[in-house]
Design a protein around this motif. Structure first.
Motif, PDB file in Angstrom:
ATOM      1  N   ARG A 117       0.842  -1.202   0.000  1.00  0.00           N
ATOM      2  CA  ARG A 117       0.000   0.000   0.000  1.00  0.00           C
ATOM      3  C   ARG A 117       0.874   1.248   0.000  1.00  0.00           C
ATOM      4  NH1 ARG A 117      -4.280  -1.009   4.856  1.00  0.00           N
ATOM      5  NH2 ARG A 117      -4.079  -3.245   4.670  1.00  0.00           N
ATOM      6  N   ALA A 118       1.882   1.242   0.851  1.00  0.00           N
ATOM      7  CA  ALA A 118       2.772   2.395   0.937  1.00  0.00           C
ATOM      8  C   ALA A 118       3.477   2.623  -0.394  1.00  0.00           C
ATOM      9  CB  ALA A 118       3.797   2.188   2.047  1.00  0.00           C
ATOM     10  N   VAL A 119       3.968   1.561  -0.997  1.00  0.00           N
ATOM     11  CA  VAL A 119       4.699   1.689  -2.263  1.00  0.00           C
ATOM     12  C   VAL A 119       3.805   2.282  -3.342  1.00  0.00           C
ATOM     13  CG1 VAL A 119       5.814   0.383  -4.131  1.00  0.00           C
ATOM     14  CG2 VAL A 119       6.354  -0.150  -1.753  1.00  0.00           C
ATOM     15  N   ILE A 120       2.587   1.765  -3.489  1.00  0.00           N
ATOM     16  CA  ILE A 120       1.718   2.255  -4.569  1.00  0.00           C
ATOM     17  C   ILE A 120       1.251   3.676  -4.304  1.00  0.00           C
ATOM     18  CG2 ILE A 120      -0.529   1.393  -3.795  1.00  0.00           C
ATOM     19  CD1 ILE A 120       0.878   1.241  -7.391  1.00  0.00           C
ATOM     20  N   LEU A 121       1.026   4.030  -3.049  1.00  0.00           N
ATOM     21  CA  LEU A 121       0.649   5.419  -2.758  1.00  0.00           C
ATOM     22  C   LEU A 121       1.779   6.372  -3.114  1.00  0.00           C
ATOM     23  CD1 LEU A 121      -1.178   4.960   0.649  1.00  0.00           C
ATOM     24  CD2 LEU A 121      -2.207   5.590  -1.542  1.00  0.00           C
ATOM     25  N   LEU A 122       2.987   5.995  -2.805  1.00  0.00           N
ATOM     26  CA  LEU A 122       4.133   6.833  -3.154  1.00  0.00           C
ATOM     27  C   LEU A 122       4.299   6.917  -4.666  1.00  0.00           C
ATOM     28  CD1 LEU A 122       6.498   5.535  -0.365  1.00  0.00           C
ATOM     29  CD2 LEU A 122       5.547   7.840  -0.529  1.00  0.00           C
ATOM     30  N   TYR A 123       4.097   5.807  -5.342  1.00  0.00           N
ATOM     31  CA  TYR A 123       4.173   5.794  -6.804  1.00  0.00           C
ATOM     32  C   TYR A 123       3.101   6.710  -7.403  1.00  0.00           C
ATOM     33  CZ  TYR A 123       3.725   4.096 -11.579  1.00  0.00           C
ATOM     34  OH  TYR A 123       3.639   4.024 -12.940  1.00  0.00           O
ATOM     35  N   LEU A 124       1.897   6.657  -6.866  1.00  0.00           N
ATOM     36  CA  LEU A 124       0.818   7.512  -7.359  1.00  0.00           C
ATOM     37  C   LEU A 124       1.086   8.988  -7.098  1.00  0.00           C
ATOM     38  CD1 LEU A 124      -2.262   5.341  -6.348  1.00  0.00           C
ATOM     39  CD2 LEU A 124      -1.382   5.750  -8.668  1.00  0.00           C
ATOM     40  N   GLU A 125       1.914   9.263  -6.093  1.00  0.00           N
ATOM     41  CA  GLU A 125       2.331  10.638  -5.808  1.00  0.00           C
ATOM     42  C   GLU A 125       3.524  11.046  -6.677  1.00  0.00           C
ATOM     43  OE1 GLU A 125       1.453  13.284  -3.679  1.00  0.00           O
ATOM     44  OE2 GLU A 125      -0.427  12.166  -3.571  1.00  0.00           O
ATOM     45  N   GLU A 126       3.909  10.175  -7.595  1.00  0.00           N
ATOM     46  CA  GLU A 126       4.999  10.414  -8.536  1.00  0.00           C
ATOM     47  C   GLU A 126       6.350  10.596  -7.850  1.00  0.00           C
ATOM     48  OE1 GLU A 126       3.680  13.603 -11.072  1.00  0.00           O
ATOM     49  OE2 GLU A 126       2.146  12.347 -11.991  1.00  0.00           O
ATOM     50  N   LYS A 127       6.544   9.857  -6.767  1.00  0.00           N
ATOM     51  CA  LYS A 127       7.845   9.849  -6.108  1.00  0.00           C
ATOM     52  C   LYS A 127       8.791   8.974  -6.926  1.00  0.00           C
ATOM     53  CE  LYS A 127       6.907  12.373  -2.569  1.00  0.00           C
ATOM     54  NZ  LYS A 127       7.537  13.666  -2.440  1.00  0.00           N
ATOM     55  N   SER A 128      10.057   9.335  -6.928  1.00  0.00           N
ATOM     56  CA  SER A 128      11.048   8.538  -7.653  1.00  0.00           C
ATOM     57  C   SER A 128      11.273   7.218  -6.927  1.00  0.00           C
ATOM     58  CB  SER A 128      12.370   9.305  -7.753  1.00  0.00           C
ATOM     59  OG  SER A 128      12.977   9.392  -6.466  1.00  0.00           O
ATOM     60  N   TYR A 129      11.838   6.254  -7.640  1.00  0.00           N
ATOM     61  CA  TYR A 129      12.117   4.961  -7.029  1.00  0.00           C
ATOM     62  C   TYR A 129      13.057   5.121  -5.838  1.00  0.00           C
ATOM     63  CZ  TYR A 129      10.007   2.558 -11.063  1.00  0.00           C
ATOM     64  OH  TYR A 129       9.153   2.091 -12.019  1.00  0.00           O
ATOM     65  N   SER A 130      14.010   6.025  -5.949  1.00  0.00           N
ATOM     66  CA  SER A 130      14.943   6.217  -4.831  1.00  0.00           C
ATOM     67  C   SER A 130      14.235   6.834  -3.619  1.00  0.00           C
ATOM     68  CB  SER A 130      16.146   7.063  -5.248  1.00  0.00           C
ATOM     69  OG  SER A 130      15.742   8.341  -5.665  1.00  0.00           O
ATOM     70  N   GLU A 131      13.299   7.751  -3.856  1.00  0.00           N
ATOM     71  CA  GLU A 131      12.534   8.323  -2.740  1.00  0.00           C
ATOM     72  C   GLU A 131      11.652   7.261  -2.085  1.00  0.00           C
ATOM     73  OE1 GLU A 131      11.253  12.819  -3.346  1.00  0.00           O
ATOM     74  OE2 GLU A 131      10.945  11.656  -5.193  1.00  0.00           O
ATOM     75  N   ILE A 132      11.016   6.436  -2.912  1.00  0.00           N
ATOM     76  CA  ILE A 132      10.178   5.368  -2.370  1.00  0.00           C
ATOM     77  C   ILE A 132      11.024   4.427  -1.522  1.00  0.00           C
ATOM     78  CG2 ILE A 132       8.751   3.361  -2.960  1.00  0.00           C
ATOM     79  CD1 ILE A 132       7.866   4.940  -5.499  1.00  0.00           C
ATOM     80  N   ALA A 133      12.175   4.055  -2.052  1.00  0.00           N
ATOM     81  CA  ALA A 133      13.067   3.154  -1.320  1.00  0.00           C
ATOM     82  C   ALA A 133      13.503   3.768   0.004  1.00  0.00           C
ATOM     83  CB  ALA A 133      14.282   2.813  -2.177  1.00  0.00           C
ATOM     84  N   GLU A 134      13.827   5.064  -0.003  1.00  0.00           N
ATOM     85  CA  GLU A 134      14.243   5.744   1.218  1.00  0.00           C
ATOM     86  C   GLU A 134      13.125   5.759   2.248  1.00  0.00           C
ATOM     87  OE1 GLU A 134      15.519  10.187   2.803  1.00  0.00           O
ATOM     88  OE2 GLU A 134      15.555   9.797   0.651  1.00  0.00           O
ATOM     89  N   ILE A 135      11.918   6.041   1.808  1.00  0.00           N
ATOM     90  CA  ILE A 135      10.786   6.155   2.720  1.00  0.00           C
ATOM     91  C   ILE A 135      10.434   4.818   3.357  1.00  0.00           C
ATOM     92  CG2 ILE A 135       8.294   6.630   2.837  1.00  0.00           C
ATOM     93  CD1 ILE A 135       8.876   8.897   0.755  1.00  0.00           C
ATOM     94  N   ILE A 136      10.406   3.753   2.546  1.00  0.00           N
ATOM     95  CA  ILE A 136       9.994   2.463   3.108  1.00  0.00           C
ATOM     96  C   ILE A 136      11.172   1.616   3.573  1.00  0.00           C
ATOM     97  CG2 ILE A 136       7.875   2.423   1.744  1.00  0.00           C
ATOM     98  CD1 ILE A 136       9.216   0.146   0.098  1.00  0.00           C
ATOM     99  N   GLY A 137      12.382   2.073   3.318  1.00  0.00           N
ATOM    100  CA  GLY A 137      13.552   1.330   3.770  1.00  0.00           C
ATOM    101  C   GLY A 137      13.833   0.101   2.930  1.00  0.00           C
ATOM    102  N   ALA A 138      13.785   0.259   1.615  1.00  0.00           N
ATOM    103  CA  ALA A 138      14.016  -0.862   0.699  1.00  0.00           C
ATOM    104  C   ALA A 138      15.139  -0.526  -0.266  1.00  0.00           C
ATOM    105  CB  ALA A 138      12.744  -1.181  -0.071  1.00  0.00           C
ATOM    106  N   ASN A 139      15.504  -1.500  -1.070  1.00  0.00           N
ATOM    107  CA  ASN A 139      16.515  -1.342  -2.105  1.00  0.00           C
ATOM    108  C   ASN A 139      15.880  -0.674  -3.327  1.00  0.00           C
ATOM    109  OD1 ASN A 139      18.096  -1.894  -4.441  1.00  0.00           O
ATOM    110  ND2 ASN A 139      19.103  -3.564  -3.346  1.00  0.00           N
TER     111      ASN A 139
END
Length: 162
Positions: A117-139
């Motif tokens: 859910r967090a990943v798709i919400l961030l994607y829908l907000e047009e966050k970059s992959y690196s921002e998404i990774a930083e926010i959720i703590g992923a690669n």
């Protein structure tokens, strides 16, 4: 919480907070509680903000952490909220989320895992992959594949509902 802080540091990001809270709640009462708790935690943790990140990234992190923590507590039967009415500005933002298509999408998103859910919400907000990774703590490298799989699951769920 001072009104200046709210006006300058929370209200411009109310849309972000609304989207995240909506994805993790099933009732208006829960939504109101989550929204208020997110705002309170942003204010409480403002001194921990790392200026190396964007404020919007910090808001996302706090909102996700609050929602995930509260979701776990509610599953365990704990409740820690006192609900008041949301500010008028937030009520106005909520009105934008009442279309049928958006409701269908949020219903589908609620069937995803908490992290997806967090990943798709961030994607829908047009966050970059690196921002998404930083926010959720992923690669960062795994985010693109994860988003593709999430989109496929959402499409299947929505098509099955029609």
């Amino acid at each position: 919480m001072g009104s200046d802080f709210y006006q300058q540091s929370i209200l411009p990001y109310a849309g972000i907070i609304i989207k995240i809270c909506r994805a993790y709640t099933h009732s208006q009462e829960d939504f109101d509680d989550y929204y208020q708790e997110v705002c309170l935690q942003i204010w409480r943790s403002k001194d921990s903000f790392n200026a190396g990140s964007q404020w919007s990234t910090w808001v996302y992190k706090v909102a996700l952490n609050v929602c995930l923590t509260n979701l776990k507590q509610r599953k365990q039967g704990e409740k820690h909220f006192v609900s008041d009415a949301l500010p008028d500005e937030v009520q106005d933002d909520l009105k934008a989320f009442n279309s049928d298509d958006i409701n269908v999408l949020y219903n589908a998103i609620k069937h995803l895992s908490e992290i997806d859910r967090a990943v798709i919400l961030l994607y829908l907000e047009e966050k970059s992959y690196s921002e998404i990774a930083e926010i959720i703590g992923a690669n960062t490298n795994s985010i693109g594949v994860r988003i593709t799989r999430i989109k496929e699951r959402l499409n299947k769920f929505i098509n099955a509902q029609e």
